[in-house]
Design a protein around this motif. Structure first.
Motif, PDB file in Angstrom:
ATOM      1  N   ILE A 125       0.846  -1.187   0.000  1.00 47.43           N
ATOM      2  CA  ILE A 125       0.000   0.000   0.000  1.00 47.43           C
ATOM      3  C   ILE A 125       0.883   1.239   0.000  1.00 47.43           C
ATOM      4  O   ILE A 125       2.021   1.210   0.490  1.00 47.43           O
ATOM      5  CB  ILE A 125      -0.940  -0.006   1.235  1.00 47.43           C
ATOM      6  CG1 ILE A 125      -2.004   1.074   1.126  1.00 47.43           C
ATOM      7  CG2 ILE A 125      -0.138   0.135   2.539  1.00 47.43           C
ATOM      8  CD1 ILE A 125      -3.116   0.940   2.177  1.00 47.43           C
ATOM      9  N   ARG A 126       0.371   2.308  -0.571  1.00 45.02           N
ATOM     10  CA  ARG A 126       0.999   3.629  -0.456  1.00 45.02           C
ATOM     11  C   ARG A 126      -0.082   4.658  -0.180  1.00 45.02           C
ATOM     12  O   ARG A 126      -1.186   4.568  -0.696  1.00 45.02           O
ATOM     13  CB  ARG A 126       1.754   3.999  -1.727  1.00 45.02           C
ATOM     14  CG  ARG A 126       3.210   3.541  -1.687  1.00 45.02           C
ATOM     15  CD  ARG A 126       4.102   4.515  -2.426  1.00 45.02           C
ATOM     16  NE  ARG A 126       5.512   4.175  -2.222  1.00 45.02           N
ATOM     17  CZ  ARG A 126       6.512   5.004  -2.488  1.00 45.02           C
ATOM     18  NH1 ARG A 126       6.268   6.212  -2.977  1.00 45.02           N
ATOM     19  NH2 ARG A 126       7.764   4.638  -2.283  1.00 45.02           N
ATOM     20  N   PHE A 127       0.274   5.655   0.652  1.00 48.45           N
ATOM     21  CA  PHE A 127      -0.677   6.687   1.030  1.00 48.45           C
ATOM     22  C   PHE A 127      -0.466   7.961   0.227  1.00 48.45           C
ATOM     23  O   PHE A 127       0.671   8.335  -0.091  1.00 48.45           O
ATOM     24  CB  PHE A 127      -0.557   7.005   2.528  1.00 48.45           C
ATOM     25  CG  PHE A 127      -0.968   5.870   3.415  1.00 48.45           C
ATOM     26  CD1 PHE A 127      -2.311   5.592   3.640  1.00 48.45           C
ATOM     27  CD2 PHE A 127      -0.014   5.060   4.024  1.00 48.45           C
ATOM     28  CE1 PHE A 127      -2.692   4.532   4.458  1.00 48.45           C
ATOM     29  CE2 PHE A 127      -0.387   3.994   4.839  1.00 48.45           C
ATOM     30  CZ  PHE A 127      -1.724   3.737   5.054  1.00 48.45           C
ATOM     31  N   VAL A 128      -1.582   8.620  -0.096  1.00 49.38           N
ATOM     32  CA  VAL A 128      -1.564   9.922  -0.752  1.00 49.38           C
ATOM     33  C   VAL A 128      -2.529  10.829   0.010  1.00 49.38           C
ATOM     34  O   VAL A 128      -2.851  10.540   1.163  1.00 49.38           O
ATOM     35  CB  VAL A 128      -1.921   9.793  -2.255  1.00 49.38           C
ATOM     36  CG1 VAL A 128      -0.798   9.094  -3.011  1.00 49.38           C
ATOM     37  CG2 VAL A 128      -3.235   9.034  -2.453  1.00 49.38           C
ATOM     38  N   ASN A 129      -2.993  11.910  -0.630  1.00 52.74           N
ATOM     39  CA  ASN A 129      -3.740  12.907   0.131  1.00 52.74           C
ATOM     40  C   ASN A 129      -5.185  13.123  -0.283  1.00 52.74           C
ATOM     41  O   ASN A 129      -5.875  13.959   0.298  1.00 52.74           O
ATOM     42  CB  ASN A 129      -2.991  14.246   0.076  1.00 52.74           C
ATOM     43  CG  ASN A 129      -1.637  14.157   0.730  1.00 52.74           C
ATOM     44  OD1 ASN A 129      -1.532  14.010   1.941  1.00 52.74           O
ATOM     45  ND2 ASN A 129      -0.584  14.226  -0.066  1.00 52.74           N
ATOM     46  N   SER A 130      -5.659  12.400  -1.288  1.00 53.69           N
ATOM     47  CA  SER A 130      -7.051  12.545  -1.708  1.00 53.69           C
ATOM     48  C   SER A 130      -7.442  11.360  -2.572  1.00 53.69           C
ATOM     49  O   SER A 130      -6.576  10.623  -3.075  1.00 53.69           O
ATOM     50  CB  SER A 130      -7.249  13.838  -2.513  1.00 53.69           C
ATOM     51  OG  SER A 130      -6.588  13.744  -3.772  1.00 53.69           O
ATOM     52  N   GLY A 131      -8.750  11.201  -2.761  1.00 56.25           N
ATOM     53  CA  GLY A 131      -9.228  10.154  -3.650  1.00 56.25           C
ATOM     54  C   GLY A 131      -8.813  10.407  -5.084  1.00 56.25           C
ATOM     55  O   GLY A 131      -8.464   9.480  -5.823  1.00 56.25           O
ATOM     56  N   THR A 132      -8.859  11.669  -5.507  1.00 57.46           N
ATOM     57  CA  THR A 132      -8.401  12.020  -6.856  1.00 57.46           C
ATOM     58  C   THR A 132      -6.974  11.560  -7.069  1.00 57.46           C
ATOM     59  O   THR A 132      -6.635  10.965  -8.104  1.00 57.46           O
ATOM     60  CB  THR A 132      -8.503  13.546  -7.069  1.00 57.46           C
ATOM     61  OG1 THR A 132      -9.866  13.917  -7.206  1.00 57.46           O
ATOM     62  CG2 THR A 132      -7.758  13.974  -8.323  1.00 57.46           C
ATOM     63  N   GLU A 133      -6.119  11.831  -6.094  1.00 53.85           N
ATOM     64  CA  GLU A 133      -4.707  11.458  -6.209  1.00 53.85           C
ATOM     65  C   GLU A 133      -4.533   9.944  -6.186  1.00 53.85           C
ATOM     66  O   GLU A 133      -3.653   9.398  -6.863  1.00 53.85           O
ATOM     67  CB  GLU A 133      -3.916  12.112  -5.068  1.00 53.85           C
ATOM     68  CG  GLU A 133      -2.412  12.070  -5.252  1.00 53.85           C
ATOM     69  CD  GLU A 133      -1.655  12.751  -4.129  1.00 53.85           C
ATOM     70  OE1 GLU A 133      -0.444  12.497  -3.997  1.00 53.85           O
ATOM     71  OE2 GLU A 133      -2.279  13.533  -3.369  1.00 53.85           O
ATOM     72  N   ALA A 134      -5.363   9.254  -5.426  1.00 52.11           N
ATOM     73  CA  ALA A 134      -5.272   7.796  -5.371  1.00 52.11           C
ATOM     74  C   ALA A 134      -5.611   7.175  -6.726  1.00 52.11           C
ATOM     75  O   ALA A 134      -4.906   6.284  -7.214  1.00 52.11           O
ATOM     76  CB  ALA A 134      -6.213   7.252  -4.296  1.00 52.11           C
TER      77      ALA A 134
END
Length: 464
Positions: A125-134
């Motif tokens: 898994i990797r984390f980002v900052n929004s659903g758009t970015e995911a």
């Protein structure tokens, strides 16, 4: 119509004390500072948006002093309502230690371990900052892994603001083309034609047509992107037949299957995909996994996720982000998801079943051409006699759109915040009392709007 909640509060407060007209004054100031007076269009209302003062549990109080039950939950982002004590405690403790560092944190590892434990398809898994970015990261990872440029997506489905992901989400009868060959319709003016050319649009829940379209691009597609319960398509579940057909096609043609579970992860312990005999290559997540804070994540097959591995000799998809996996979001998300255990998921989904049943009963009592769709802890009310089956069925006529807005306004004026498509989401802090009250207010609204609904009913001609 003035809210009963508003009337009750105003009995004990003078206009100056409740801040009457303060929202209108704030909006005038906001208009001079931001396009449209806001940074997110969803908060706009006529004649002006209202401004929040505080919230707790399933209730939000605005600066005019009116309290409403929150079925919007910040566009499905709040699974435990507002200011949950456990999440507040964890975030407060973390803030005292610092909010973000150019160092790794143990909180990221703890949360990664928890989310991966919820779904056997989440190797990494990797984390980002929004659903758009995911979603964007899933598409870029798919391209990096396959070496192909094109992506396929469902007509009408919303996947955020990325040029490629947003194609067709606002298509209309004037531009959507033939059902067997939907057009790639831009949302933003100035979208490059090259971006549109790299997006293949398929109809929802129509395996024969979808596969026929995909076959025309079988050597060009990096992935097929699917939301299992797409809100813009009508909040209709993807059929098992449809999902299996896409899984088999991607496996047979060297493409990846990507699930957008930014909203739907709430519908199962491991996401809505728990309800299907299919494992995607990548899953995008967001909203409620942040515990009330900005978040996104992508998880999936270890080999595919490895395109982001900076330890490789050649990094196919360099990936980073200033606030990705910040410890405030990590501790808030971990706290929220631990609270949302299997029992909580089951209980909330059962509550959703009860609410949709209540709504169906109310529609029958009112005798209007309306229906309710959704599964799990989400629902949507359509101004249509029968549930739609795809985006084109769900598309609201001008009359239906006017009715929908009137019903949303009625609910808002009588104590219930909804998503502007007459959709709602439940939170774990809601009780049957709120659901029953919602049904009462909904019935009153449908009865009040019945003359307008009657205009939607097909007319019959009697001949001798």
């Amino acid at each position: 119509m003035m809210s009963a909640f508003k009337q009750e509060n105003d009995e004990n407060n003078s206009p100056s004390e409740t801040g009457a007209d303060r929202s209108a004054l704030l909006y005038q100031k906001a208009l001079s500072l931001m396009p449209g007076g806001c940074s997110r269009n969803t908060v706009l209302r006529r004649p002006n948006p209202l401004y929040a003062q505080s919230a707790a549990g399933c209730f939000v109080t605005d600066i005019e002093g009116t309290r409403r039950v929150d079925f919007a939950n910040n566009m499905a982002a709040l699974i435990h309502g507002h200011a949950h004590p456990e999440i507040v405690t964890q975030v407060t403790e973390q803030l005292q230690k610092g909010s973000a560092f150019t160092l790794a944190t143990e909180a990221e590892i703890d949360y990664a371990e928890h989310l991966c434990s919820r779904n056997t398809g989440f190797d990494k898994i990797r984390f980002v900052n929004s659903g758009t970015e995911a979603v964007m990261s899933c598409l870029k990872a798919s391209r990096a892994y396959t070496g192909r440029a094109k992506i396929a997506k469902v007509e009408g489905a919303y996947h955020g603001l990325y040029d490629y992901a947003e194609v067709s989400q606002t298509a209309s009868p004037s531009n959507w083309g033939e059902v067997s060959k939907p057009n790639s319709v831009p949302v933003a003016f100035g979208t490059p034609q090259a971006a549109l050319d790299d997006v293949v649009v398929i109809p929802f829940n129509d395996p024969p047509r979808a596969i026929a379209i995909l076959n025309k691009h079988k050597d060009e597609l990096a992935c097929v992107l699917v939301d299992l319960l797409p809100h813009r398509v009508g909040l209709i579940p993807a059929s098992t037949e449809f999902v299996i057909a896409l899984r088999e096609w991607t496996e047979n043609n060297g493409a990846l299957l990507v699930f957008d579970e930014v909203i739907t992860f709430r519908n199962g312990y491991g996401g809505a995909q728990d309800n299907y005999p299919v494992t995607p290559d990548l899953t995008a997540m967001g909203k409620m996994i942040g515990g009330g804070f900005p978040v996104g994540a992508l998880a999936g097959n270890s080999e595919v996720m490895d395109v982001m591995n900076p330890l490789n000799d050649k990094v196919l998809f360099p990936h980073s982000g200033t606030f990705s996996a910040n410890p405030v979001t990590m501790v808030a998300g971990l706290s929220a998801m631990k609270l949302f255990d299997r029992e909580a998921v089951f209980r909330l989904n059962a509550q959703g079943d009860r609410l949709r049943a209540k709504i169906s009963d109310v529609i029958a009592q009112a005798d209007v051409p309306a229906c309710v769709t959704g599964t799990g802890s989400m629902f949507r009310i359509h101004m249509k006699a029968t549930p739609p089956t795809n985006y084109r069925d769900a598309y609201a006529s001008p009359q239906e759109a006017k009715l929908m807005t009137a019903l949303v306004d009625h609910l808002f004026d009588n104590g219930f915040m909804m998503i502007n498509t007459c959709s709602g989401t439940l939170s774990t802090v809601m009780t049957d009392r709120e659901l029953s009250h919602f049904a009462e207010v909904l019935l009153a609204g449908l009865n009040r709007l019945k003359p307008q609904f009657d205009a939607l009913k097909p007319s019959t001609t009697i001949t001798e």
